[in-house]
Scaffold this motif. Structure first.
Motif, PDB file in Angstrom:
ATOM      1  N   ALA A  94      -0.383  -5.789   5.305  1.00  0.00           N
ATOM      2  CA  ALA A  94      -1.678  -5.151   5.034  1.00  0.00           C
ATOM      3  C   ALA A  94      -1.605  -4.158   3.886  1.00  0.00           C
ATOM      4  CB  ALA A  94      -2.190  -4.459   6.301  1.00  0.00           C
ATOM      5  N   ILE A  95      -0.534  -3.376   3.806  1.00  0.00           N
ATOM      6  CA  ILE A  95      -0.500  -2.338   2.768  1.00  0.00           C
ATOM      7  C   ILE A  95      -0.297  -2.899   1.369  1.00  0.00           C
ATOM      8  CG2 ILE A  95       0.230  -0.523   4.369  1.00  0.00           C
ATOM      9  CD1 ILE A  95       2.979  -0.820   2.739  1.00  0.00           C
ATOM     10  N   GLN A  96       0.133  -4.154   1.270  1.00  0.00           N
ATOM     11  CA  GLN A  96       0.307  -4.779  -0.048  1.00  0.00           C
ATOM     12  C   GLN A  96      -1.017  -4.832  -0.811  1.00  0.00           C
ATOM     13  OE1 GLN A  96       3.371  -5.545  -1.234  1.00  0.00           O
ATOM     14  NE2 GLN A  96       4.133  -4.810   0.724  1.00  0.00           N
ATOM     15  N   GLU A  97      -2.106  -4.904  -0.102  1.00  0.00           N
ATOM     16  CA  GLU A  97      -3.431  -5.064  -0.718  1.00  0.00           C
ATOM     17  C   GLU A  97      -4.173  -3.748  -0.914  1.00  0.00           C
ATOM     18  OE1 GLU A  97      -4.122  -8.065  -1.816  1.00  0.00           O
ATOM     19  OE2 GLU A  97      -2.222  -8.717  -0.954  1.00  0.00           O
ATOM     20  N   ILE A  98      -3.536  -2.624  -0.646  1.00  0.00           N
ATOM     21  CA  ILE A  98      -4.224  -1.328  -0.727  1.00  0.00           C
ATOM     22  C   ILE A  98      -3.772  -0.602  -1.984  1.00  0.00           C
ATOM     23  CG2 ILE A  98      -4.634   0.869   0.452  1.00  0.00           C
ATOM     24  CD1 ILE A  98      -3.929  -0.619   3.097  1.00  0.00           C
ATOM     25  N   PRO A  99      -4.626  -0.527  -3.017  1.00  0.00           N
ATOM     26  CA  PRO A  99      -4.190   0.035  -4.299  1.00  0.00           C
ATOM     27  C   PRO A  99      -3.839   1.519  -4.254  1.00  0.00           C
ATOM     28  CG  PRO A  99      -6.538  -0.499  -4.359  1.00  0.00           C
ATOM     29  CD  PRO A  99      -6.000  -1.013  -3.052  1.00  0.00           C
ATOM     30  N   GLU A 100      -4.401   2.276  -3.349  1.00  0.00           N
ATOM     31  CA  GLU A 100      -4.079   3.710  -3.267  1.00  0.00           C
ATOM     32  C   GLU A 100      -2.639   3.953  -2.845  1.00  0.00           C
ATOM     33  OE1 GLU A 100      -8.505   3.305  -2.438  1.00  0.00           O
ATOM     34  OE2 GLU A 100      -6.694   2.257  -1.829  1.00  0.00           O
ATOM     35  N   ILE A 101      -2.045   2.985  -2.153  1.00  0.00           N
ATOM     36  CA  ILE A 101      -0.649   3.107  -1.745  1.00  0.00           C
ATOM     37  C   ILE A 101       0.201   2.614  -2.912  1.00  0.00           C
ATOM     38  CG2 ILE A 101       1.137   2.416  -0.103  1.00  0.00           C
ATOM     39  CD1 ILE A 101      -1.112   2.041   1.970  1.00  0.00           C
ATOM     40  N   LEU A 102       0.791   3.558  -3.624  1.00  0.00           N
ATOM     41  CA  LEU A 102       1.551   3.240  -4.829  1.00  0.00           C
ATOM     42  C   LEU A 102       2.936   2.704  -4.497  1.00  0.00           C
ATOM     43  CD1 LEU A 102       0.637   6.392  -6.937  1.00  0.00           C
ATOM     44  CD2 LEU A 102      -0.532   4.179  -6.862  1.00  0.00           C
ATOM     45  N   ASP A 103       3.564   3.282  -3.484  1.00  0.00           N
ATOM     46  CA  ASP A 103       4.903   2.892  -3.058  1.00  0.00           C
ATOM     47  C   ASP A 103       4.964   2.998  -1.543  1.00  0.00           C
ATOM     48  OD1 ASP A 103       6.353   2.753  -5.698  1.00  0.00           O
ATOM     49  OD2 ASP A 103       5.773   4.864  -5.751  1.00  0.00           O
ATOM     50  N   CYS A 104       5.803   2.184  -0.943  1.00  0.00           N
ATOM     51  CA  CYS A 104       6.049   2.289   0.488  1.00  0.00           C
ATOM     52  C   CYS A 104       7.467   1.834   0.749  1.00  0.00           C
ATOM     53  CB  CYS A 104       5.059   1.434   1.282  1.00  0.00           C
ATOM     54  SG  CYS A 104       5.300   1.555   3.066  1.00  0.00           S
ATOM     55  N   TRP A 105       8.197   2.637   1.498  1.00  0.00           N
ATOM     56  CA  TRP A 105       9.579   2.333   1.839  1.00  0.00           C
ATOM     57  C   TRP A 105       9.728   2.352   3.349  1.00  0.00           C
ATOM     58  CZ3 TRP A 105       8.174   6.225  -1.630  1.00  0.00           C
ATOM     59  CH2 TRP A 105       8.443   5.961  -2.978  1.00  0.00           C
ATOM     60  N   ALA A 106      10.404   1.342   3.900  1.00  0.00           N
ATOM     61  CA  ALA A 106      10.813   1.373   5.306  1.00  0.00           C
ATOM     62  C   ALA A 106      12.054   2.259   5.351  1.00  0.00           C
ATOM     63  CB  ALA A 106      11.133  -0.029   5.800  1.00  0.00           C
ATOM     64  N   ILE A 107      12.071   3.210   6.262  1.00  0.00           N
ATOM     65  CA  ILE A 107      13.179   4.166   6.316  1.00  0.00           C
ATOM     66  C   ILE A 107      13.686   4.306   7.743  1.00  0.00           C
ATOM     67  CG2 ILE A 107      12.415   5.433   4.274  1.00  0.00           C
ATOM     68  CD1 ILE A 107      11.205   7.551   6.084  1.00  0.00           C
ATOM     69  N   GLY A 108      14.880   4.829   7.872  1.00  0.00           N
ATOM     70  CA  GLY A 108      15.454   5.108   9.180  1.00  0.00           C
ATOM     71  C   GLY A 108      15.244   6.573   9.524  1.00  0.00           C
ATOM     72  N   GLY A 109      15.303   6.881  10.779  1.00  0.00           N
ATOM     73  CA  GLY A 109      15.134   8.266  11.201  1.00  0.00           C
ATOM     74  C   GLY A 109      13.919   8.422  12.092  1.00  0.00           C
ATOM     75  N   ARG A 110      13.319   9.583  12.033  1.00  0.00           N
ATOM     76  CA  ARG A 110      12.213   9.888  12.946  1.00  0.00           C
ATOM     77  C   ARG A 110      10.901   9.222  12.570  1.00  0.00           C
ATOM     78  NH1 ARG A 110       8.772  13.665  10.875  1.00  0.00           N
ATOM     79  NH2 ARG A 110       9.525  14.794   9.065  1.00  0.00           N
ATOM     80  N   VAL A 111      10.788   8.703  11.350  1.00  0.00           N
ATOM     81  CA  VAL A 111       9.586   7.992  10.926  1.00  0.00           C
ATOM     82  C   VAL A 111       9.973   6.578  10.481  1.00  0.00           C
ATOM     83  CG1 VAL A 111       8.365  10.102  10.251  1.00  0.00           C
ATOM     84  CG2 VAL A 111       9.671   8.856   8.554  1.00  0.00           C
ATOM     85  N   ASP A 112       8.976   5.702  10.416  1.00  0.00           N
ATOM     86  CA  ASP A 112       9.230   4.303  10.080  1.00  0.00           C
ATOM     87  C   ASP A 112       9.049   4.001   8.593  1.00  0.00           C
ATOM     88  OD1 ASP A 112       9.698   3.558  12.807  1.00  0.00           O
ATOM     89  OD2 ASP A 112       7.527   3.717  13.129  1.00  0.00           O
TER      90      ASP A 112
END
Length: 165
Positions: A94-112
C-alpha cells in the motif's frame, strides 16, 4: 516482498565509476572515462553492465527543500498491530503508491517501520496520518519526529572500503 538480491562482485574500475557518478550523475561518458582512466568504450560497457545488474537504480535531480518552501518532513515510526508476513505485505504494498511517503525502511527493535514523510504543514500531516490509520493498513501505533533542519542527507554510499578488494 522482494527477496534480497545477491551482491554483485565489483572490481576497482566499477567502484571508481560508481564513485564518480554518485558525485555527479550528469557527467558525460567521455569525462567519466577520463576520470576513471578507461577508454570511452570500456567505460560505457561497464556503465551499461552496472545498470543491467541493477546496481545503478536511476539518475535524478536532488532538490533543495529549503528553496522549494512550504514543506515539512516528518520521520514516522510505525508499529503494526499484527506481525504476520501477510500483514507486512499489505502495508508494504500500500505505501508504494503514496507519494507523501518518500522513504520507508523495515527495521528491528521496538517499531516495525521508519518512514520519511513530506507534507505542506503540520495540519496536513495530521490529516495524512489520520487517513493512513483509516486505510486498513494494520497500523497500531505511530510516533512522529518532526525534522527541524537537515544536517546531512542524500550522501553517497561510501565505496572506499570496496577498493581494498
Amino acid at each position: 516482498m522482494k527477496s534480497k538480491p545477491d551482491p554483485v562482485q565489483l572490481d576497482s574500475w566499477d567502484v571508481r565509476i560508481l564513485s564518480e557518478i554518485q558525485a555527479d550523475g550528469r557527467i558525460s561518458k567521455s569525462e567519466l572515462a577520463k576520470r576513471v582512466h578507461l577508454s570511452a568504450s570500456a567505460c560505457s560497457e561497464r556503465l551499461r553492465a552496472l545498470k543491467a545488474a541493477g546496481i545503478i537504480e536511476g539518475f535524478y535531480a536532488r532538490l533543495s527543500p529549503a528553496l522549494i518552501g512550504g514543506m515539512i518532513f516528518v520521520m514516522v515510526e510505525v508499529v503494526l498491530d499484527r506481525h504476520r508476513l501477510e500483514d507486512q505485505r499489505v502495508f508494504e504494498t500500500a505505501i508504494q503508491e503514496i507519494p507523501e511517503i518518500l522513504d520507508c525502511w523495515a527495521i528491528g527493535g521496538r517499531v516495525d517501520y521508519l518512514m520519511r514523510v513530506a507534507s505542506r504543514s503540520m495540519a496536513a500531516y495530521q490529516d495524512f496520518m489520520e487517513g493512513l490509520l483509516q486505510a486498513g493498513l494494520g497500523i497500531d501505533q505511530y510516533y512522529s519526529l518532526v525534522v527541524t533542519k537537515p544536517v546531512k542527507s542524500n550522501s553517497p554510499i561510501p565505496l572506499s572500503a570496496l577498493r581494498q578488494r
